[in-house]
Design a protein around this motif. Sequence first.
Motif, PDB file in Angstrom:
ATOM      1  N   LEU A  17       0.781  -1.228   0.030  1.00 12.83           N
ATOM      2  CA  LEU A  17       0.031  -0.051  -0.004  1.00 12.83           C
ATOM      3  C   LEU A  17       0.988   1.137   0.047  1.00 12.83           C
ATOM      4  O   LEU A  17       1.829   1.396   0.909  1.00 12.83           O
ATOM      5  N   TYR A  19       1.129   5.112  -0.165  1.00  9.61           N
ATOM      6  CA  TYR A  19       0.178   6.292   0.331  1.00  9.61           C
ATOM      7  C   TYR A  19       0.995   7.770   0.308  1.00  9.61           C
ATOM      8  O   TYR A  19       2.121   7.897   0.163  1.00  9.61           O
ATOM      9  N   ASP A  20       0.262   8.867   0.495  1.00  8.13           N
ATOM     10  CA  ASP A  20       0.934   9.926   0.602  1.00  8.13           C
ATOM     11  C   ASP A  20       1.591  10.439   1.730  1.00  8.13           C
ATOM     12  O   ASP A  20       0.590  10.670   2.678  1.00  8.13           O
ATOM     13  N   CYS A  26      -4.120  10.159   4.944  1.00  7.15           N
ATOM     14  CA  CYS A  26      -3.392   9.294   4.408  1.00  7.15           C
ATOM     15  C   CYS A  26      -2.673   8.603   5.862  1.00  7.15           C
ATOM     16  O   CYS A  26      -2.724   7.111   5.840  1.00  7.15           O
ATOM     17  N   SER A  29      -5.206   6.849   7.865  1.00  6.13           N
ATOM     18  CA  SER A  29      -5.936   5.667   7.047  1.00  6.13           C
ATOM     19  C   SER A  29      -4.753   4.587   7.383  1.00  6.13           C
ATOM     20  O   SER A  29      -5.403   3.360   7.705  1.00  6.13           O
ATOM     21  N   VAL A  30      -3.552   4.655   7.152  1.00  3.84           N
ATOM     22  CA  VAL A  30      -2.745   3.671   7.411  1.00  3.84           C
ATOM     23  C   VAL A  30      -2.801   3.136   8.905  1.00  3.84           C
ATOM     24  O   VAL A  30      -2.808   2.044   9.250  1.00  3.84           O
ATOM     25  N   SER A  70      -2.025   9.771  -4.210  1.00  2.00           N
ATOM     26  CA  SER A  70      -2.544   9.459  -3.014  1.00  2.00           C
ATOM     27  C   SER A  70      -2.618   8.214  -2.494  1.00  2.00           C
ATOM     28  O   SER A  70      -1.727   7.746  -1.848  1.00  2.00           O
ATOM     29  N   VAL A  71      -3.176   7.162  -3.167  1.00  2.00           N
ATOM     30  CA  VAL A  71      -3.048   5.772  -2.721  1.00  2.00           C
ATOM     31  C   VAL A  71      -3.105   4.760  -3.768  1.00  2.00           C
ATOM     32  O   VAL A  71      -3.604   5.052  -5.106  1.00  2.00           O
ATOM     33  N   TRP A  73      -2.550   0.410  -4.572  1.00  2.00           N
ATOM     34  CA  TRP A  73      -2.213  -0.965  -4.130  1.00  2.00           C
ATOM     35  C   TRP A  73      -1.906  -1.550  -5.229  1.00  2.00           C
ATOM     36  O   TRP A  73      -2.281  -1.954  -6.173  1.00  2.00           O
TER      37      TRP A  73
END
Length: 145
Positions: A17, A19-20, A26, A29-30, A70-71, A73
């Motif tokens: 993953l 992420y920013d 972000c 979110s992690v 941003s994200v 996967w």
Amino acid sequence: MSTAPVAAAPALGAALLLYDGQCGLCARSVQFVLRHERPARRAALEFAPLEGPVGVGVRARHPQLAGIDSVLWMTIAPDGTEQVLVRSEAVLAVLRHVGGVWAWLAVVGRWVPRALRDALYAAVATRRHWLAPRSCQLPAGRERR
């Protein structure tokens, strides 16, 4: 405790993953994923900021990702090819990974047309620095690996 760098690509059967790393939303979110993922799945997901060496390497191998900030996967297919999901597809993959009610939410999210999901994703993504100011959280010992 080891602080070994994340591999440039996840192992077969694992995911990465990206992420920013400049974004507070972000980072939160992690932390959400780390709090809610099942212990049996922890080894199957690695994290790295887009701005770091791993994120830069992935984006260099996939020029179509140049504008993504941003994200992402990423998984490795059985044939060795890298599969990268972006925007709402990446979010749904994260929810499936976390499991439980979140995986159910990912199933429901699949019913929403991608264009609409991506529009909602873009609306949040463009406001993410306002929604959650920049933050830098150092990972706990078990997350550092």
